[in-house]
Design an enzyme around this catalytic site. Structure first.
Site, PDB file in Angstrom:
ATOM      1  CG  MET A   3      -2.086  -1.176   1.080  1.00  0.00           C
ATOM      2  SD  MET A   3      -3.166  -1.188  -0.548  1.00  0.00           S
ATOM      3  CE  MET A   3      -3.730   0.331  -0.588  1.00  0.00           C
ATOM      4  CG  ASP A  43      -1.521  20.487  -8.563  1.00  0.00           C
ATOM      5  OD1 ASP A  43      -2.390  21.046  -8.732  1.00  0.00           O
ATOM      6  OD2 ASP A  43      -0.632  21.080  -7.579  1.00  0.00           O
TER       7      ASP A  43
END
Length: 160
Positions: free
Chosen positions: A113, A128
């Site tokens: 993870m 972004d």
């Protein structure tokens, strides 16, 4: 419900108790791709993005994200990562950047993870920082490439 690892006998969510697990060296790698225009790739390579050094910023964001994985994913254990690497490879012929990560520790639970979180946040940071140049970018193909350590041992994605 006793067969579910993250649910207790009463059906409530709980974090798995890993105290009885053996401590082993655990490593996981992951990847993601961000597709963008050639002009945006050229801008990134020439360090002409108005927001700054896109590649370095994305790498740092990915490393920071791996360290914060347990704050983002419910029931993940906080881990003492001993190594986090994020790499960004320009694959201009495919009009994309390949983001890869490696997470490592000596512990009782895996780091898949954390590796996925690292590539995800690095790719989001690239998006972004480049969205003004190319709002048509897309992020695809996020996956674990390999993992080692623990009871189940080594595993590699069959398509790598």
């Amino acid at each position: 419900m006793s067969n579910l690892t993250h649910v207790d006998a009463s059906g409530s969510a709980n974090m798995v108790d890993v105290n009885s697990k053996a401590e082993t060296v655990r490593v996981a790698t992951a990847e993601a791709f961000i597709y963008m225009s050639q002009a945006t790739i050229d801008e990134v390579l020439a360090h002409q993005n108005k927001k700054g050094d896109v590649l370095t910023t994305a790498k740092i964001a990915g490393i920071m994200a791996a360290k914060k994985c347990s704050d983002l994913i419910p029931l993940c254990h906080p881990l003492m990562l001993s190594q986090v690497d994020v790499d960004i490879e320009v694959q201009a012929e495919q009009l994309r950047l390949r983001v890869t990560s490696l997470c490592k520790l000596s512990g009782k639970t895996g780091v898949e993870m954390e590796a996925l979180t690292a590539v995800s946040v690095a790719a989001l940071t690239l998006f972004d920082m480049c969205k003004a140049s190319d709002p048509n970018m897309r992020i695809e193909g996020m996956r674990v490439l390999s993992k080692s350590g623990g009871k189940t041992g080594d595993w590699q994605h069959p398509n790598t």
